[in-house]
Design an enzyme around this catalytic site. Structure first.
Site, PDB file in Angstrom:
ATOM      1  N   ASP A  98       0.847  -1.186   0.000  1.00 43.28           N
ATOM      2  CA  ASP A  98       0.000   0.000   0.000  1.00 43.28           C
ATOM      3  C   ASP A  98       0.893   1.250   0.000  1.00 43.28           C
ATOM      4  OD1 ASP A  98      -3.090   0.644   0.407  1.00 43.28           O
ATOM      5  OD2 ASP A  98      -1.987   2.062   1.660  1.00 43.28           O
ATOM      6  N   TYR A 248      -3.194  11.551   1.850  1.00 40.88           N
ATOM      7  CA  TYR A 248      -3.524  11.389   0.433  1.00 40.88           C
ATOM      8  C   TYR A 248      -3.520  12.736  -0.285  1.00 40.88           C
ATOM      9  CZ  TYR A 248      -4.806   6.462   0.823  1.00 40.88           C
ATOM     10  OH  TYR A 248      -4.769   5.103   0.996  1.00 40.88           O
ATOM     11  N   HIS A 306      -4.740  -7.736  -0.232  1.00 43.84           N
ATOM     12  CA  HIS A 306      -4.026  -6.491   0.006  1.00 43.84           C
ATOM     13  C   HIS A 306      -3.313  -6.449   1.354  1.00 43.84           C
ATOM     14  CE1 HIS A 306      -3.191  -2.320  -0.980  1.00 43.84           C
ATOM     15  NE2 HIS A 306      -3.647  -1.936   0.197  1.00 43.84           N
TER      16      HIS A 306
END
Length: 330
Positions: A98, A248, A306
Site C-alpha cells: 500500500d 492522500y 491487500h
C-alpha cells in the site's frame, strides 16, 4: 521495534524495516513478527533471524501528525531513513505494501547505499512504455510473445473489467481523501461505528473482491474480529483518521506530476516482488521492470490479498526470507 529473543550461534539478526499503509497500522505486522524474529520458536528451524522495525507513518496511530503542510511520502521516506540511521543501522532491508510501498521505494532511491534490498507486496504501474502497450494489445491471446506468463494473462485480462471497472468500484475513497479529507474525516472522528464501517469495508473487498456480495462482507473468513477492531481502535483512540486521510491530499499533487525526480528514475537496489492473487491490481514482472530495474525474485503467491502481513503472514514471511537469502548469496 522487535528484537529477536534468541540467535543461532554465529548469526547476526538482519535489520528489516516494514512500512504499513492505509487503513492499516503497525498492528498489521503483529502476526508476522514472531515468524521473522523467532523462527526457531515457531518450529521453523535455524533460519535467518530478523530485527524488525515497524514505525507508524507520521499522522497514523501513535505517531504525531505533521504540523505543517507538505508532508508527503517523500518526507516520510526521509524520516524513516533518519530513523534507521539513529537506530544504528547503516544497512538494512525494507518491505512495504500500500502506501508503504511508496515510502520504502523512495528510501531505496534516496539511500541505495543503505537499503540492501527492497521487498514489496504492492507495486502498481504508474507509467509504462512500449513493452507495456504491446503486452496490453496482444497479451490476452499471445502472452509469451509479449513477455507475459499465462498466470499474468489470467490475472490481468479482460483488462477493462479487472483494471478499470474494478478500480473504479474500489477507489471512491481515494478521490475523497485526495481532495476533501477533513469533510468525512471529522465525521468519522465523531462516530466509532462510522469509523469501523469505513475501515472494515476495505478489509472486506481488498482481501477478496467476491466478499463484496456477502452479507457479512466475509470479514471473519480471513481475520478475527479482535484483530480488525484492534486496528480500528488504534485510529479511534488516537484520533488519527483525519491526518491519515490528509496524507492522500498531500501526495496527490506530486505523485501524479511526472516532473518529480523519483518518477523519472528507476530503482536499482535488489528487489523482490510478491504478487498476491486478490490484490487490487496485478502488475506483471514485465511491467514492474519499468520502475524496478533489478528484480531478483518475483513470486506468484497462491492466495491472499491487500493486507498480506495480517492475512497470510506465513506466506509473506517465507517470501521475504527467500528474497533476502537470494540477495545475500549474490
Amino acid at each position: 521495534h522487535v528484537k529477536p529473543p534468541r540467535l543461532p550461534p554465529g548469526q547476526k539478526a538482519k535489520p528489516l524495516l516494514m512500512v504499513h499503509g492505509w487503513p492499516g497500522s503497525f498492528y498489521e505486522f503483529y502476526k508476522i513478527l514472531p515468524l521473522l524474529t523467532d523462527p526457531a520458536g515457531r518450529g521453523l528451524g535455524d533460519q535467518t533471524v530478523f530485527e524488525v522495525i515497524c514505525p507508524s507513518i507520521p499522522g497514523y496511530g501513535f505517531s504525531e501528525a505533521p504540523h505543517k503542510q507538505g508532508f508527503n511520502v517523500r518526507e516520510a521516506a526521509r524520516v524513516f531513513c533518519k530513523l534507521m540511521e539513529r537506530l544504528g543501522f547503516q544497512e538494512f532491508y525494507a518491505q512495504g505494501g500500500d502506501l508503504g510501498h511508496r515510502i520504502s521505494t523512495l528510501m531505496a532511491q534516496m539511500k541505495p547505499q543503505s537499503v540492501k534490498g527492497l521487498h514489496l507486496n504492492f507495486y502498481p504501474l504508474v507509467r509504462g512504455g512500449l513493452r507495456v502497450l504491446l503486452s496490453l494489445l496482444f497479451g490476452a491471446h499471445l502472452p509469451r510473445l509479449v513477455g507475459l506468463t499465462k498466470e499474468d494473462a489470467r490475472r490481468v485480462f479482460p483488462y477493462f473489467e479487472k483494471n478499470v471497472y474494478a478500480v473504479l468500484r474500489e477507489t471512491g475513497y481515494f478521490h475523497i481523501q485526495a481532495t476533501k479529507p477533513d469533510t468525512v474525516g471529522c465525521a468519522l472522528n465523531d462516530s466509532p461505528v462510522g469509523l469501523a464501517a469505513y475501515i472494515l469495508e476495505k478489509f472486506s473487498t481488498w482481501t477478496d473482491p467476491t466478499f463484496r456480495d456477502l452479507d457479512d462482507g466475509g470479514l471473519e473468513r480471513k481475520f478475527s474480529l479482535d484483530d480488525l477492531l484492534t486496528n480500528v481502535m488504534i485510529y479511534w483512540v488516537t484520533g488519527s483518521i483525519v491526518p491519515s486521510m490528509r496524507f492522500y491530499k498531500e501526495n496527490i499533487a506530486t505523485d501524479y506530476d511526472k516532473k518529480t525526480l523519483d518518477a523519472r528514475i528507476g530503482v536499482y537496489v535488489p528487489t523482490g516482488l510478491a504478487a498476491f492473487p486478490n490484490e487490487i491490481l496485478h502488475t506483471p514482472q514485465l511491467w514492474a521492470q519499468e520502475k524496478y530495474k533489478n528484480i531478483v525474485t518475483y513470486s506468484y503467491m497462491p492466495r491472499g490479498g491487500h493486507f498480506a502481513a495480517l492475512e497470510e503472514p506465513e506466506l509473506l514471511a517465507e517470501d521475504i526470507r527467500h528474497f533476502i537469502a537470494t540477495v545475500e548469496q549474490k
